[in-house]
Design a protein around this motif. Structure first.
Motif, PDB file in Angstrom:
ATOM      1  N   TRP A  13       0.843  -1.201   0.000  1.00  0.00           N
ATOM      2  CA  TRP A  13       0.000   0.000   0.000  1.00  0.00           C
ATOM      3  C   TRP A  13       0.875   1.247   0.000  1.00  0.00           C
ATOM      4  O   TRP A  13       1.863   1.333   0.727  1.00  0.00           O
ATOM      5  CB  TRP A  13      -0.890  -0.011   1.237  1.00  0.00           C
ATOM      6  CG  TRP A  13      -1.801   1.180   1.361  1.00  0.00           C
ATOM      7  CD1 TRP A  13      -1.613   2.284   2.144  1.00  0.00           C
ATOM      8  CD2 TRP A  13      -3.051   1.376   0.695  1.00  0.00           C
ATOM      9  NE1 TRP A  13      -2.669   3.152   2.009  1.00  0.00           N
ATOM     10  CE2 TRP A  13      -3.573   2.621   1.125  1.00  0.00           C
ATOM     11  CE3 TRP A  13      -3.789   0.623  -0.214  1.00  0.00           C
ATOM     12  CZ2 TRP A  13      -4.789   3.124   0.668  1.00  0.00           C
ATOM     13  CZ3 TRP A  13      -4.997   1.129  -0.677  1.00  0.00           C
ATOM     14  CH2 TRP A  13      -5.478   2.365  -0.227  1.00  0.00           C
ATOM     15  N   THR A  19      -3.274   3.480  -3.156  1.00  0.00           N
ATOM     16  CA  THR A  19      -3.409   2.319  -4.030  1.00  0.00           C
ATOM     17  C   THR A  19      -2.379   1.266  -3.632  1.00  0.00           C
ATOM     18  O   THR A  19      -1.360   1.575  -3.007  1.00  0.00           O
ATOM     19  CB  THR A  19      -3.176   2.686  -5.509  1.00  0.00           C
ATOM     20  OG1 THR A  19      -1.886   3.304  -5.641  1.00  0.00           O
ATOM     21  CG2 THR A  19      -4.256   3.619  -6.030  1.00  0.00           C
ATOM     22  N   THR A  28      -7.015  -0.582  -6.095  1.00  0.00           N
ATOM     23  CA  THR A  28      -7.513  -0.136  -4.798  1.00  0.00           C
ATOM     24  C   THR A  28      -9.012  -0.419  -4.708  1.00  0.00           C
ATOM     25  O   THR A  28      -9.710  -0.431  -5.730  1.00  0.00           O
ATOM     26  CB  THR A  28      -7.255   1.371  -4.608  1.00  0.00           C
ATOM     27  OG1 THR A  28      -7.489   1.736  -3.245  1.00  0.00           O
ATOM     28  CG2 THR A  28      -8.151   2.207  -5.500  1.00  0.00           C
ATOM     29  N   TYR A 155      -8.872   3.374   4.215  1.00  0.00           N
ATOM     30  CA  TYR A 155      -7.689   4.004   3.633  1.00  0.00           C
ATOM     31  C   TYR A 155      -6.771   4.531   4.735  1.00  0.00           C
ATOM     32  O   TYR A 155      -5.545   4.350   4.679  1.00  0.00           O
ATOM     33  CB  TYR A 155      -8.113   5.171   2.739  1.00  0.00           C
ATOM     34  CG  TYR A 155      -8.595   4.781   1.363  1.00  0.00           C
ATOM     35  CD1 TYR A 155      -8.684   3.454   0.966  1.00  0.00           C
ATOM     36  CD2 TYR A 155      -8.966   5.757   0.442  1.00  0.00           C
ATOM     37  CE1 TYR A 155      -9.137   3.103  -0.283  1.00  0.00           C
ATOM     38  CE2 TYR A 155      -9.416   5.422  -0.828  1.00  0.00           C
ATOM     39  CZ  TYR A 155      -9.505   4.096  -1.192  1.00  0.00           C
ATOM     40  OH  TYR A 155      -9.943   3.765  -2.442  1.00  0.00           O
TER      41      TYR A 155
END
Length: 322
Positions: A13, A19, A28, A155
């Motif tokens: 990551w 992504t 992603t 995220y």
């Protein structure tokens, strides 16, 4: 959960782009994945609120009628939230049939808080329901975009996990990340067992199975996670575009994608393993024996498993120089 596969994936990551960087390009989870896998709404009001925890115990007392006790030592720092065990102890009993509407709403609010804290917004510790998620349920009728919030939170957790900050673990919705990786990548994908019948609810489309149902029954991961982590790392480092199945690439112009891959390989790091040999060895092959005692070479001569990615690095560099 396949901890070894998830760890190998998290290592790829990149916080700068949000992504995963793989040999075949960037991938992603998207809002479409959130909707298809979790069935969460991706429309509605953004979940933006003041996350300040000042006076959170008093606010929790007003909202659900009680709050975890403060530490006996005033200097001891306590997180702003309630342990899952405390929630189960105080709100785990069944309600009576004549329970008033206010109590029903309180228990509904606590149940939703407990559920989303353990699934969508789990922290790396896995023991606490944070106050801010209960705060978001102050008005139950509010149509929040929960799918957007869950993806943004994942995220952020991936950002922290790949940097090895905090406790060194990972939070967020790992169900989403697991199913997404199984659908998109051939690495760490479990064996699908016999599907069980799903009761149909034609009168309520929200009760129909989501994309995650395809992985409803899978084989368990019982191998040594350390060994499997090395195996998954090698597989991810050698994964080709033909082995991946991101639907967004199916209609992409091949020439355009080739140009992108050339740029991508020249401008980013896509592998974690070290090169099998020093780069200057290609300029003077006579010095080859100097690296014969390397750990990689030793493992290879003893017949022990090594990462094919490092061998591939050497082959690629050799082919570029010839």
């Amino acid at each position: 959960m396949n901890a070894a596969a998830l760890t190998a994936l998290v290592d790829r990551w990149r916080p700068e782009t949000h992504t995963f960087h793989l040999r075949a390009g960037e991938m992603t989870p998207t809002l479409q994945d959130v909707s298809m896998i979790l069935g969460l709404p991706i429309q509605g009001e953004p979940l933006c609120m003041n996350t300040s925890s000042d006076g959170w115990r008093g606010q929790m007392q007003d909202l659900i009628g009680m709050a975890p006790p403060a530490p006996e030592n005033p200097k001891e720092r306590a997180p702003a939230g309630a342990p899952f065990a405390w929630i189960r102890t105080n709100f785990g009993q069944l309600l009576l049939e004549d329970t008033n509407e206010d109590s029903i709403r309180t228990y509904t609010r606590v149940y939703l808080w407990y559920m989303i804290s353990r699934t969508l917004f789990a922290d790396s510790g896995g023991k606490l329901a944070h106050w801010c998620w209960l705060k978001a349920l102050t008005v139950l009728e509010r149509r929040w975009s929960w799918g957007t919030a869950a993806l943004a939170y994942l995220y952020r957790q991936l950002d922290d996990a790949c940097r090895r900050t905090g406790s060194g673990g990972i939070g967020g919705c790992l169900l989403l990340l697991s199913v997404w990786s199984w659908d998109r990548l051939s690495v760490g994908r479990p064996r699908v067992l016999n599907e069980r019948p799903w009761p149909h609810h034609h009168e309520n489309l929200d009760r129909e199975p989501t994309w995650a149902y395809l992985w409803d029954s899978v084989s368990e991961m019982t191998s040594d996670p350390k060994i499997m982590y090395r195996q998954y790392t090698a597989e991810l480092d050698t994964l080709t575009a033909e082995q991946e199945c991101p639907p967004q690439w199916q209609d992409t112009d091949k020439a355009l994608h080739s140009n992108y891959l050339q740029w991508f390989h020249e401008n980013t790091r896509i592998e974690l393993v070290k090169h099998a040999y020093a780069e200057d060895i290609l300029d003077d092959p006579i010095e080859f024996d100097e690296v014969a005692q390397s750990q990689h070479d030793t493992f290879a001569r003893r017949g022990r498993s090594t990462s094919i990615a490092s061998e591939l690095n050497f082959v690629v560099m050799d082919s570029l120089t010839n």
